[in-house]
Motif scaffolding. Structure first.
Motif, mmCIF file in Angstrom:
data_model
loop_
_atom_site.group_PDB
_atom_site.id
_atom_site.type_symbol
_atom_site.label_atom_id
_atom_site.label_comp_id
_atom_site.label_asym_id
_atom_site.label_seq_id
_atom_site.Cartn_x
_atom_site.Cartn_y
_atom_site.Cartn_z
ATOM 1 N N ARG A 97 22.388 -38.884 -1.092
ATOM 2 C CA ARG A 97 21.241 -38.544 -0.239
ATOM 3 C C ARG A 97 20.486 -39.800 0.171
ATOM 4 N NH1 ARG A 97 17.665 -34.951 1.639
ATOM 5 N NH2 ARG A 97 15.494 -35.583 1.686
ATOM 6 N N ALA A 98 20.289 -40.722 -0.760
ATOM 7 C CA ALA A 98 19.586 -41.965 -0.442
ATOM 8 C C ALA A 98 20.309 -42.709 0.686
ATOM 9 C CB ALA A 98 19.471 -42.849 -1.685
ATOM 10 N N LEU A 99 21.624 -42.821 0.598
ATOM 11 C CA LEU A 99 22.384 -43.487 1.660
ATOM 12 C C LEU A 99 22.245 -42.749 2.987
ATOM 13 C CD1 LEU A 99 25.656 -44.330 -0.298
ATOM 14 C CD2 LEU A 99 23.997 -45.992 0.596
ATOM 15 N N ASP A 100 22.373 -41.440 2.971
ATOM 16 C CA ASP A 100 22.389 -40.659 4.199
ATOM 17 C C ASP A 100 21.020 -40.510 4.852
ATOM 18 O OD1 ASP A 100 25.113 -40.380 3.881
ATOM 19 O OD2 ASP A 100 24.939 -38.436 2.883
ATOM 20 N N ARG A 101 19.961 -40.670 4.099
ATOM 21 C CA ARG A 101 18.605 -40.601 4.652
ATOM 22 C C ARG A 101 17.979 -41.994 4.748
ATOM 23 N NH1 ARG A 101 20.586 -36.375 5.284
ATOM 24 N NH2 ARG A 101 20.702 -37.341 7.311
ATOM 25 N N CYS A 102 18.772 -43.028 4.492
ATOM 26 C CA CYS A 102 18.297 -44.427 4.522
ATOM 27 C C CYS A 102 17.025 -44.583 3.698
ATOM 28 C CB CYS A 102 18.097 -44.913 5.964
ATOM 29 S SG CYS A 102 19.655 -45.123 6.853
ATOM 30 N N ASP A 103 17.053 -44.077 2.488
ATOM 31 C CA ASP A 103 15.892 -44.044 1.600
ATOM 32 C C ASP A 103 16.085 -45.042 0.450
ATOM 33 O OD1 ASP A 103 13.846 -43.392 -0.183
ATOM 34 O OD2 ASP A 103 14.069 -41.224 0.141
ATOM 35 N N ALA A 104 15.615 -46.268 0.674
ATOM 36 C CA ALA A 104 15.788 -47.336 -0.314
ATOM 37 C C ALA A 104 15.066 -47.019 -1.622
ATOM 38 C CB ALA A 104 15.293 -48.665 0.252
ATOM 39 N N GLU A 105 13.910 -46.380 -1.553
ATOM 40 C CA GLU A 105 13.162 -46.070 -2.777
ATOM 41 C C GLU A 105 13.901 -45.052 -3.638
ATOM 42 O OE1 GLU A 105 10.612 -47.908 -3.856
ATOM 43 O OE2 GLU A 105 11.124 -49.048 -2.052
ATOM 44 N N LEU A 106 14.517 -44.060 -3.010
ATOM 45 C CA LEU A 106 15.306 -43.098 -3.779
ATOM 46 C C LEU A 106 16.511 -43.791 -4.398
ATOM 47 C CD1 LEU A 106 15.920 -40.257 -4.795
ATOM 48 C CD2 LEU A 106 17.000 -39.772 -2.569
ATOM 49 N N MET A 107 17.134 -44.682 -3.651
ATOM 50 C CA MET A 107 18.279 -45.395 -4.209
ATOM 51 C C MET A 107 17.860 -46.228 -5.416
ATOM 52 S SD MET A 107 20.958 -47.873 -2.309
ATOM 53 C CE MET A 107 22.639 -47.917 -2.858
ATOM 54 N N LYS A 108 16.755 -46.921 -5.313
ATOM 55 C CA LYS A 108 16.274 -47.709 -6.449
ATOM 56 C C LYS A 108 15.966 -46.813 -7.652
ATOM 57 C CE LYS A 108 14.125 -51.412 -3.777
ATOM 58 N NZ LYS A 108 12.834 -52.040 -3.433
ATOM 59 N N ALA A 109 15.493 -45.606 -7.388
ATOM 60 C CA ALA A 109 15.097 -44.693 -8.469
ATOM 61 C C ALA A 109 16.272 -44.244 -9.323
ATOM 62 C CB ALA A 109 14.369 -43.478 -7.897
ATOM 63 N N VAL A 110 17.490 -44.264 -8.784
ATOM 64 C CA VAL A 110 18.639 -43.808 -9.562
ATOM 65 C C VAL A 110 19.298 -44.941 -10.345
ATOM 66 C CG1 VAL A 110 19.058 -41.846 -8.024
ATOM 67 C CG2 VAL A 110 20.365 -43.965 -7.695
#
Length: 178
Positions: free
Chosen positions: A30-43
């Protein structure tokens, strides 16, 4: 190579750990597909590392770079995770292999890049929480195809349209994922 214990019932703690890992894999996509760097960092743990071929280093440094790249090159992406197998290394570490099928719609809408590969991930558990410790991307193949965009034609015209930013309708629908 040893044989896994296939078909052996899992205890509730093992099931909970496996569910947590599966959820992390889904949030990463989801982080990749929504371009959400904060979500990616959170995992990822703050000391986690990634090997994406052209980038090998800290996951938290990679997150904004990959989002910028995806947002500049593609209108939309879809990363699908399947066939995940898990190997418990010890009580605080699980290794996985997951198949990835990703579609990338070019910024101009004229081309689609299809990527098929695998993720070799290491997860570690700290203070009762699981996160990524390391990811290695393994490429199996990739193809580029011409696209005929039909999103605004026929019965598709009235459908809600997605995009790779916080304007995507899923953000209102899901609210704060934390």
């Amino acid at each position: 190579m040893g044989s896994p214990q296939i078909g052996v019932p899992l205890d509730p703690a093992e099931l909970a750990d496996r569910h947590a890992i599966t959820e992390l894999l889904h949030y990463h996509s989801r982080a990749l597909d929504r371009c959400d760097a904060e979500l990616m960092k959170a995992v990822y743990w703050s000391d986690a590392e990634v090997d994406y071929g052209g980038f090998k280093g800290k996951a938290h440094d990679f997150a904004p770079l990959v989002m910028q790249s995806l947002g500049a090159q593609y209108q939309l992406t879809q990363h699908r995770i399947t066939n995940t197998v898990m190997a418990r290394v010890n009580t605080g570490q699980i290794h996985t292999e997951s198949y990835c099928f990703a579609k990338h719609l070019a910024a101009d809408g004229a081309e689609e890049m299809l990527y098929t590969g695998r993720y070799l991930d290491q997860f570690s558990k700290r203070d009762g929480a699981w996160k990524f410790q390391h990811r290695c991307v393994v490429m199996d193949w990739s193809r580029r195809l011409s696209v005929t965009d039909e999103r605004d034609q026929g019965s598709f015209a009235a459908l809600t349209k997605g995009n790779n930013t916080e304007r995507d309708p899923s953000f209102d629908h899901l609210g704060d994922l934390g």
